[in-house]
Design a protein around this motif. Structure first.
Motif, PDB file in Angstrom:
ATOM      1  N   SER A 187       0.820  -1.217   0.000  1.00  0.00           N
ATOM      2  CA  SER A 187       0.000   0.000   0.000  1.00  0.00           C
ATOM      3  C   SER A 187       0.850   1.262   0.000  1.00  0.00           C
ATOM      4  N   ILE A 188       0.331   2.283  -0.662  1.00  0.00           N
ATOM      5  CA  ILE A 188       0.985   3.582  -0.767  1.00  0.00           C
ATOM      6  C   ILE A 188      -0.068   4.652  -0.485  1.00  0.00           C
ATOM      7  N   ASP A 189       0.268   5.633   0.347  1.00  0.00           N
ATOM      8  CA  ASP A 189      -0.688   6.692   0.682  1.00  0.00           C
ATOM      9  C   ASP A 189      -0.455   7.912  -0.201  1.00  0.00           C
ATOM     10  N   LEU A 190      -1.524   8.403  -0.789  1.00  0.00           N
ATOM     11  CA  LEU A 190      -1.482   9.560  -1.683  1.00  0.00           C
ATOM     12  C   LEU A 190      -2.191  10.735  -1.026  1.00  0.00           C
ATOM     13  N   LEU A 191      -1.524  11.890  -1.001  1.00  0.00           N
ATOM     14  CA  LEU A 191      -2.078  13.123  -0.440  1.00  0.00           C
ATOM     15  C   LEU A 191      -2.355  14.091  -1.585  1.00  0.00           C
ATOM     16  N   ILE A 192      -3.558  14.678  -1.595  1.00  0.00           N
ATOM     17  CA  ILE A 192      -3.957  15.571  -2.687  1.00  0.00           C
ATOM     18  C   ILE A 192      -4.522  16.866  -2.116  1.00  0.00           C
ATOM     19  N   PHE A 193      -4.096  17.992  -2.693  1.00  0.00           N
ATOM     20  CA  PHE A 193      -4.691  19.294  -2.405  1.00  0.00           C
ATOM     21  C   PHE A 193      -5.216  19.868  -3.713  1.00  0.00           C
ATOM     22  N   THR A 194      -6.455  20.281  -3.738  1.00  0.00           N
ATOM     23  CA  THR A 194      -7.035  20.953  -4.895  1.00  0.00           C
ATOM     24  C   THR A 194      -7.784  22.199  -4.425  1.00  0.00           C
ATOM     25  N   PRO A 195      -8.003  23.176  -5.301  1.00  0.00           N
ATOM     26  CA  PRO A 195      -8.737  24.381  -4.883  1.00  0.00           C
ATOM     27  C   PRO A 195     -10.116  24.019  -4.332  1.00  0.00           C
ATOM     28  N   ALA A 196     -10.459  24.602  -3.217  1.00  0.00           N
ATOM     29  CA  ALA A 196     -11.729  24.275  -2.568  1.00  0.00           C
ATOM     30  C   ALA A 196     -12.921  24.601  -3.444  1.00  0.00           C
ATOM     31  N   ASN A 197     -12.785  25.586  -4.317  1.00  0.00           N
ATOM     32  CA  ASN A 197     -13.910  26.014  -5.151  1.00  0.00           C
ATOM     33  C   ASN A 197     -13.910  25.361  -6.532  1.00  0.00           C
ATOM     34  N   ALA A 198     -13.046  24.395  -6.754  1.00  0.00           N
ATOM     35  CA  ALA A 198     -12.970  23.744  -8.065  1.00  0.00           C
ATOM     36  C   ALA A 198     -14.233  22.943  -8.339  1.00  0.00           C
ATOM     37  N   LYS A 199     -14.800  23.120  -9.521  1.00  0.00           N
ATOM     38  CA  LYS A 199     -16.011  22.408  -9.913  1.00  0.00           C
ATOM     39  C   LYS A 199     -15.703  21.219 -10.828  1.00  0.00           C
ATOM     40  N   GLN A 200     -14.461  21.122 -11.274  1.00  0.00           N
ATOM     41  CA  GLN A 200     -14.056  20.030 -12.147  1.00  0.00           C
ATOM     42  C   GLN A 200     -12.571  19.754 -11.916  1.00  0.00           C
ATOM     43  N   ALA A 201     -12.062  18.728 -12.598  1.00  0.00           N
ATOM     44  CA  ALA A 201     -10.659  18.371 -12.445  1.00  0.00           C
ATOM     45  C   ALA A 201      -9.752  19.532 -12.828  1.00  0.00           C
ATOM     46  N   VAL A 202      -8.643  19.685 -12.105  1.00  0.00           N
ATOM     47  CA  VAL A 202      -7.706  20.770 -12.371  1.00  0.00           C
ATOM     48  C   VAL A 202      -6.327  20.190 -12.681  1.00  0.00           C
ATOM     49  N   PRO A 203      -5.499  20.928 -13.442  1.00  0.00           N
ATOM     50  CA  PRO A 203      -4.109  20.480 -13.650  1.00  0.00           C
ATOM     51  C   PRO A 203      -3.420  20.321 -12.299  1.00  0.00           C
ATOM     52  N   THR A 204      -2.688  19.240 -12.135  1.00  0.00           N
ATOM     53  CA  THR A 204      -2.144  18.897 -10.823  1.00  0.00           C
ATOM     54  C   THR A 204      -0.679  18.503 -10.915  1.00  0.00           C
ATOM     55  N   PHE A 205       0.126  19.027  -9.999  1.00  0.00           N
ATOM     56  CA  PHE A 205       1.528  18.651  -9.900  1.00  0.00           C
ATOM     57  C   PHE A 205       1.646  17.402  -9.023  1.00  0.00           C
ATOM     58  N   LEU A 206       2.309  16.384  -9.522  1.00  0.00           N
ATOM     59  CA  LEU A 206       2.515  15.140  -8.783  1.00  0.00           C
ATOM     60  C   LEU A 206       4.005  14.954  -8.524  1.00  0.00           C
ATOM     61  N   GLY A 207       4.387  14.766  -7.269  1.00  0.00           N
ATOM     62  CA  GLY A 207       5.798  14.585  -6.937  1.00  0.00           C
ATOM     63  C   GLY A 207       5.967  13.766  -5.675  1.00  0.00           C
ATOM     64  N   LEU A 208       7.200  13.350  -5.442  1.00  0.00           N
ATOM     65  CA  LEU A 208       7.513  12.543  -4.266  1.00  0.00           C
ATOM     66  C   LEU A 208       7.870  13.428  -3.077  1.00  0.00           C
ATOM     67  N   SER A 209       7.419  13.033  -1.904  1.00  0.00           N
ATOM     68  CA  SER A 209       7.950  13.605  -0.671  1.00  0.00           C
ATOM     69  C   SER A 209       8.991  12.623  -0.147  1.00  0.00           C
ATOM     70  N   PHE A 210      10.032  13.147   0.513  1.00  0.00           N
ATOM     71  CA  PHE A 210      11.158  12.288   0.861  1.00  0.00           C
ATOM     72  C   PHE A 210      11.285  11.984   2.350  1.00  0.00           C
ATOM     73  N   PHE A 211      10.391  12.508   3.164  1.00  0.00           N
ATOM     74  CA  PHE A 211      10.365  12.143   4.580  1.00  0.00           C
ATOM     75  C   PHE A 211       8.941  11.922   5.073  1.00  0.00           C
ATOM     76  N   GLY A 212       8.004  11.774   4.150  1.00  0.00           N
ATOM     77  CA  GLY A 212       6.622  11.539   4.531  1.00  0.00           C
ATOM     78  C   GLY A 212       5.718  12.665   4.088  1.00  0.00           C
TER      79      GLY A 212
END
Length: 247
Positions: free
Chosen positions: A110-135
């Motif tokens: 298992s791998i945990d994914l954390l996502i932040f998107t604009p609270a007012n978004a009504k549809q999918a938004v362009p998103t930056f995906l990257g690794l965190s190195f200490f959690g």
């Protein structure tokens, strides 16, 4: 959805090679021997698109053989579980946390994914995906972000004690993750901890996603199989699968 993967690039070096000669970094350009860079495309005989299609496959083959190793072409299944969601960044962002479980005949991981998107978004938004190195918990002060229980590299500054992440690490990498600025601009941010995919310590590749493919473990007999960096890239692709399906 547009995803930008951000990965620290390190080459995989077989243990046998590492034991033969200690690596010493060179920081003096004057000591670099003469070299000649190969042509990226070479002489164009035909359309650029046709030539590049062939050259691209050659470059990918070279990177697989010489740097990152080849990923297994073996079957697997994935499932996605939403762990929680809530408001973040003073109400500007929607925080979501998912657990991606990958299964093969050898077991599950298992791998945990954390996502932040604009609270007012009504549809999918362009998103930056990257690794965190200490959690994931290090990228923001948000107290609701789960602290990883995976192995972590020792770091007093990041709150790691006996290879385990602690509450002291929360938000310690936030200067590298301008989450509020990104969501204010209408974009999203997604990250997973690299150690959730593959812990970066040498154990003959028996942990992380490597353990899901025990017949494809790299070693001196198979130095062109995937190493840690290739496994991280493969894991990010599974995160992308989740974003495509649930966000």
């Amino acid at each position: 959805m547009v995803i930008v993967a951000v990965i620290t690039l390190l080459s995989f070096c077989p243990k046998s090679v590492m034991s033969q000669k200690k690596f010493e970094a060179n920081y003096d350009e004057a000591k670099v021997p003469e070299y000649e860079l190969p042509e990226i495309v070479g002489e164009v005989d035909g359309s650029f698109e046709a030539i590049w299609a062939k050259r691209r496959s050659e470059l990918l083959q070279a990177f697989g053989e010489q740097m990152y190793g080849f990923q297994p072409k073996l079957p697997f299944k994935t499932s996605f579980e939403k762990l929680e969601e809530g408001s973040s960044c003073d109400g500007k962002a929607l925080r979501q946390q998912y657990r991606i479980t990958i299964k093969t005949e050898a077991g599950s991981h298992s791998i945990d994914l954390l996502i932040f998107t604009p609270a007012n978004a009504k549809q999918a938004v362009p998103t930056f995906l990257g690794l965190s190195f200490f959690g994931n918990h290090t990228v923001s002060d948000d107290p609701e972000i789960t602290i990883t229980d995976a192995w972590c590299r020792s770091s007093k500054d990041k709150g790691v004690v006996d290879s385990k992440a602690t509450e002291k690490g929360r938000g310690t990498s936030k200067s590298r993750w301008p989450i509020e600025m990104i969501v204010d601009a209408g974009y999203g941010v997604a990250t997973c901890y690299c150690g959730d995919i593959d812990p970066d310590f040498h154990d003959e590749f028996q942990n992380g996603v490597h353990a899901l493919f025990p017949k494809f473990v790299p070693g001196t007999d198979h130095p062109d199989r995937w190493g840690t960096i290739s496994a991280w890239a493969w894991g990010l692709s599974r995160m992308l699968d989740c974003l495509d399906e649930v966000v």
